[in-house]
Design an enzyme around this catalytic site. Structure first.
Site: not given
Length: 378
Positions: A191, A245
């Site tokens: 991540e 993001t």
């Protein structure tokens, strides 16, 4: 594939996250005096299966005021709302390496072409390598097959689902030896390269349910157990619009006034209390009360303000942006109103944002990443 495997075999830098303090399977702690312990290397773990297929669900991060520290897992009955990874022992690869054999996306065929087959540049590959390293596997190699059920840049934890399924599959391949925290950290290593160092997607993707990320040093996750009677459902409406993001994080305010901090903190605390008490109405109200992140991101998603208003008018208990967006998530108690709430939200995206959107009614997933099939050793 050989090049990918060789790349995976290259030494990787030390993780930048803290240890979870769990003894890994490749080490035995031996007490040699009252004050000294020595770690003695032993043989790496033997495979328990020839292949393992694992599924990891979608996740809703932030949940309104819980930016970067609250999240929950959501899934549908068919397990289509998530990603699936099959990890298989591959004697054709150098020991200790990972290769990505295939990436498919049955519902979005073009999506697979956008994902790298290089295991160092694919979330599933990075997490699989991290899991092998945590297990201290040196004598076996693994090839993985990734099936994407989630779109990219949707705000539903797409990268976390891939990473969670890969870490779970690799761990199960060698007997499920890792602690849940270590699985989360393996996924977090993936991540951090995609969306930053935060575990509000990967933690619920692994653990299921609601999860509070209390701290990273020391690493401390707090699963929030809601009463079984809580019939919480989520209406997830995803417009045909990608919200990277990185772009959505860049829009965040650099400074926050004290009164805003106090108000958001109280809403996040109320949300945690509501989950523990099983108060669906308060969960929805608290989720709708973010005064810091949502106001800066909503204008970047065409029609978002109208979508939220439509959800509340249709009877939803609350509505906010899922993760970084653009998916809007509404909370309902039970699934009876789900179809109507979803229809109204889709209409609002079309009318106010000129965007096509799809609605899915999901339920709270209390399981998280799980093994769905295995193939025994021959």
């Amino acid at each position: 594939m050989a090049a990918a495997a060789a790349a995976a075999a290259a030494p990787s830098p030390a993780p930048c996250f803290p240890s979870t303090r769990h003894t890994l399977p490749g080490l035995v702690s031996v007490r040699v005096s009252r004050r000294v312990k020595v770690a003695v290397a032993v043989a790496d773990p033997a495979p328990a299966f020839n292949s393992v297929t694992a599924f990891a669900p979608a996740t809703v991060a932030n949940l309104g005021p819980g930016f970067d520290f609250l999240g929950c897992a959501v899934a549908d009955a068919s397990l289509s709302l998530g990603d699936t990874v099959t990890a298989t022992l591959d004697p054709s690869l150098p020991p200790g390496t990972v290769a990505i054999a295939s990436v498919t996306s049955p519902s979005r065929p073009t999506l697979a072409d956008r994902l790298s087959r290089d295991p160092l540049r694919n979330c599933a590959g990075v997490a699989a390598i991290a899991a092998l390293r945590a297990l201290d596997v040196k004598s076996h190699a693994v090839s993985i097959h990734l099936t994407k059920g989630l779109p990219l840049g949707s705000g539903l934890g797409s990268s976390a689902a891939s990473a969670a399924a890969a870490a779970k599959a690799v761990d199960a391949l060698f007997g499920s030896l890792l602690h849940q925290d270590d699985l989360v950290l393996a996924g977090l290593e993936s991540e951090k390269a995609v969306s930053g160092f935060h575990a509000d997607n990967i933690a619920p993707a692994i653990l299921g349910g609601f999860v509070l990320v209390r701290s990273y040093d020391p690493f401390h996750l707090i699963p929030l157990s809601s009463p079984p009677a809580l019939r919480l459902h989520f209406v997830l409406v995803t417009p045909d619009f990608e919200a990277p993001t990185s772009k959505m994080r860049a829009a965040l305010p650099k400074q926050v006034a004290v009164h805003q901090h106090v108000r958001n903190s109280s809403q996040a605390a109320a949300l945690v209390a509501a989950v523990l008490q099983g108060d669906a109405t308060l969960i929805g109200s608290a989720m709708s009360s973010d005064g810091i992140v949502e106001p800066t991101r909503a204008p970047l998603i065409p029609g978002m303000a109208a979508v939220k208003a439509a959800a509340l008018e249709a009877g939803a208990l609350g509505c906010t942006i899922s993760g970084a967006g653009p998916t809007a998530v509404a909370v309902i108690d039970g699934e009876e109103k789900g179809e109507e709430v979803g229809r109204r939200m889709v209409e609002a995206f079309a009318n106010a944002g000129n965007l096509k959107a799809t609605a899915t009614v999901a339920q709270l997933d209390r399981v998280g990443a799980r093994v769905i099939s295995t193939s025994t050793l021959e």
